[in-house]
Scaffold this active site. Structure first.
Site, PDB file in Angstrom:
ATOM      1  N   HIS A   1      42.064  48.041 -75.836  1.00  0.00           N
ATOM      2  CA  HIS A   1      41.034  47.199 -76.441  1.00  0.00           C
ATOM      3  C   HIS A   1      40.918  47.390 -77.952  1.00  0.00           C
ATOM      4  O   HIS A   1      40.342  46.551 -78.646  1.00  0.00           O
ATOM      5  CB  HIS A   1      39.675  47.431 -75.754  1.00  0.00           C
ATOM      6  CG  HIS A   1      39.026  48.741 -76.064  1.00  0.00           C
ATOM      7  ND1 HIS A   1      39.076  49.816 -75.204  1.00  0.00           N
ATOM      8  CD2 HIS A   1      38.295  49.158 -77.128  1.00  0.00           C
ATOM      9  CE1 HIS A   1      38.393  50.824 -75.720  1.00  0.00           C
ATOM     10  NE2 HIS A   1      37.911  50.451 -76.891  1.00  0.00           N
TER      11      HIS A   1
ATOM     12  N   ASP B   1      43.892  50.086 -69.883  1.00  0.00           N
ATOM     13  CA  ASP B   1      43.277  50.113 -71.218  1.00  0.00           C
ATOM     14  C   ASP B   1      43.998  51.101 -72.128  1.00  0.00           C
ATOM     15  O   ASP B   1      43.375  51.812 -72.914  1.00  0.00           O
ATOM     16  CB  ASP B   1      41.788  50.435 -71.155  1.00  0.00           C
ATOM     17  CG  ASP B   1      41.081  50.152 -72.490  1.00  0.00           C
ATOM     18  OD1 ASP B   1      41.577  49.291 -73.238  1.00  0.00           O
ATOM     19  OD2 ASP B   1      40.060  50.793 -72.779  1.00  0.00           O
TER      20      ASP B   1
ATOM     21  N   SER C   1      37.228  55.469 -79.635  1.00  0.00           N
ATOM     22  CA  SER C   1      38.145  54.937 -78.631  1.00  0.00           C
ATOM     23  C   SER C   1      39.593  55.186 -79.038  1.00  0.00           C
ATOM     24  O   SER C   1      40.004  54.862 -80.151  1.00  0.00           O
ATOM     25  CB  SER C   1      37.918  53.433 -78.455  1.00  0.00           C
ATOM     26  OG  SER C   1      36.663  53.176 -77.884  1.00  0.00           O
TER      27      SER C   1
END
Length: 484
Positions: free
Chosen positions: A127, A157, A232
């Site tokens: 993402h 992901d 992230s």
């Protein structure tokens, strides 16, 4: 004469006792500072140990954690007054700047990544770079490099990048994330909120979290180390400086860390990195069976002491599960000796196995535990997928469709659906997007015609009727739609 009753010897006894106590204390202290086996976990024994620092681990790992900048071009059409469509206004006021013309703007996103090899291979979250036209990586020493996207896997992901620049680069090694235990100390390193590289410390709060809803393979490490936006793709490391997870998500109502963060286990990250080395495509094994969670009622019906494992509910012909002898009502309780607690943990354990190997299932059948070896094979593409982007005016305009097969079904996460035409993706702003079509929708009937192939669907859309009558299957339910 008894020694204990003699006052003369009492001072001597005290001296001997103090000496003996000191020797025992010294021996105990020596035991706590000596190197201990990796699997022996100790709590702090004294004030000196409490003052120990994580700085050596940070110095070891920090150079391998990078900032990832992703940029993408977005085309927008300016909104103009309908008056400017009138020739009279155009004559007197001229064509407004950019009237009705597409205008490009650049969107950017910021995340983190981890260098996992000396040649500059970086692993990050999907993402973080989704839809990116360009990716740039900034090292901890402030050097910046462009990077190529080697692999993107939305289902996990995860994504793999390759730095364009001469190495060698500082990198981290993968740890065995299966050896983690609740209570182990971990460090999260990344770039939260874009403020620069930051280290937070915490413990492993839970393992095998399966109800997070971030990826298709729900199996996360939960930690109370602060993970905020920008973290992230960053590193979650143990006290040896090895990578135990990729920081992925937070549980928050405010957008900031509330003490609950989630990381993808290193075992899954290593699997995706290996796929990048072996051709840049993730190839997962196909079982050819469906399973369900064992609740309290099922456990009682099966005379189990407690709910455990997953129950096999279907076995498809000509599949590895069928060939291995797996049967409906078998209870799978472990894969390669690792406990299976629900369908998500089952999917994680099986999906991280390599094609071409054999995996051992521990199954309860008729009250007896038996070991069943299952061959790890890719899902077959029994019919060509024949992917097509539908461009004619219809409810499907802007959708990419494919013919279903076990291979396509596995890629899209559709269990047991092997026939028909499925929507693989939908362009934003397209007619298909506006009417609510989603990836994974199966188009069964259009205007009373059963849709059997992508070619057939494309032919149907070339002659639009006044009313579109559709039957679309989503999540096992068929909806009938009428669109004008």
């Amino acid at each position: 004469m008894r020694l204990a009753n003699s006052n003369r010897f009492r001072p001597l006894c005290r001296i001997l006792l103090a000496t003996l106590t000191g020797l025992l204390a010294t021996a105990t202290f020596a035991q706590t500072v000596e190197p201990t086996p990796a699997d022996l976990r100790l709590i702090p024994q004294n004030e000196a140990q409490i003052k120990l620092s994580f700085a050596p681990v940070v110095k070891q790992v920090a150079p391998a954690v990078v900032n990832v900048y992703a940029s993408r071009k977005v085309v927008q059409r300016q909104r103009v007054s309908p008056f400017f469509e009138d020739p009279f206004f155009r004559r007197f006021f001229g064509q407004p700047g950019g009237s009705g013309r597409p205008r490009e703007r650049v969107e950017s996103s910021l995340g983190s990544g981890v260098i996992i090899s000396a040649d500059g291979t970086v692993i990050t979250n999907h993402h973080v770079i989704k839809g990116a036209d360009a990716v740039r990586v900034a090292l901890s020493d402030r050097r910046e490099f462009d990077a190529d996207i080697v692999l993107m896997d939305e289902r996990t992901d995860l994504a793999v990048l390759k730095i364009r620049g001469e190495g060698p680069y500082e990198h981290v090694s993968f740890a065995n994330s299966d050896s983690l235990e609740v209570g182990d100390i971990v460090l999260a390193i990344g770039n939260p909120f874009g403020v620069g590289q930051t280290v937070t410390q915490g413990i492993v709060s839970a393992l095998a979290r399966t109800q997070v809803g971030v990826t298709d393979f729900q199996f996360f490490i939960q930690t109370d180390a602060a993970i905020n936006p920008g973290n992230s793709g960053g590193a979650l490391v143990d006290m040896t400086g090895k990578l135990v997870g990729i920081n992925t998500a937070i549980f928050s109502r405010s957008g900031g860390s509330n003490g609950i963060g989630f990381a993808i286990p290193a075992h899954m990250a290593r699997f995706v990195a290996q796929a990048a080395d072996q051709g840049g495509k993730v190839r997962r094994p196909w079982l050819g069976a469906t399973v369900q969670m064992v609740n309290a009622e099922i456990a009682e019906a099966m005379s189990l002491e407690r709910p455990r494992g997953v129950l096999v509910t279907a076995v498809f012909d000509d599949s590895p599960a069928h060939d291995a002898g797996l049967k409906v009502s078998d209870l799978v309780i472990a894969i390669e000796g690792k406990e299976v607690i629900d369908p998500n943990s089952f999917g994680y354990r099986f999906a991280t196995k390599m094609i071409g190997e054999t995996s051992e299932f521990l199954v309860v059948r008729g009250g007896q535990e038996i070991a069943i070896p299952v061959s790890l094979q890719p899902a077959p593409e029994t019919v060509p997928r024949d992917a097509r982007v539908l461009r004619e005016y219809s409810p499907f305009e802007g959708a990419t469709v494919m013919n279903l097969s076990p291979a396509v079904s596995e890629e899209l996460g559709l269990e047991g659906l092997f026939e028909g035409v499925v929507i693989a993706s939908v362009n934003r702003g397209s007619a298909a997007n506006q009417v609510g079509m989603r990836p994974g929708d199966i188009i069964r009937v259009v205007n009373n015609q059963k849709v059997e192939s992508t070619r057939m669907l494309e032919t149907i859309t070339k002659t639009p009727p006044r009313v579109w009558r559709l039957e679309v299957e989503r999540d096992g339910k068929i909806s009938k739609l009428e669109l004008r």
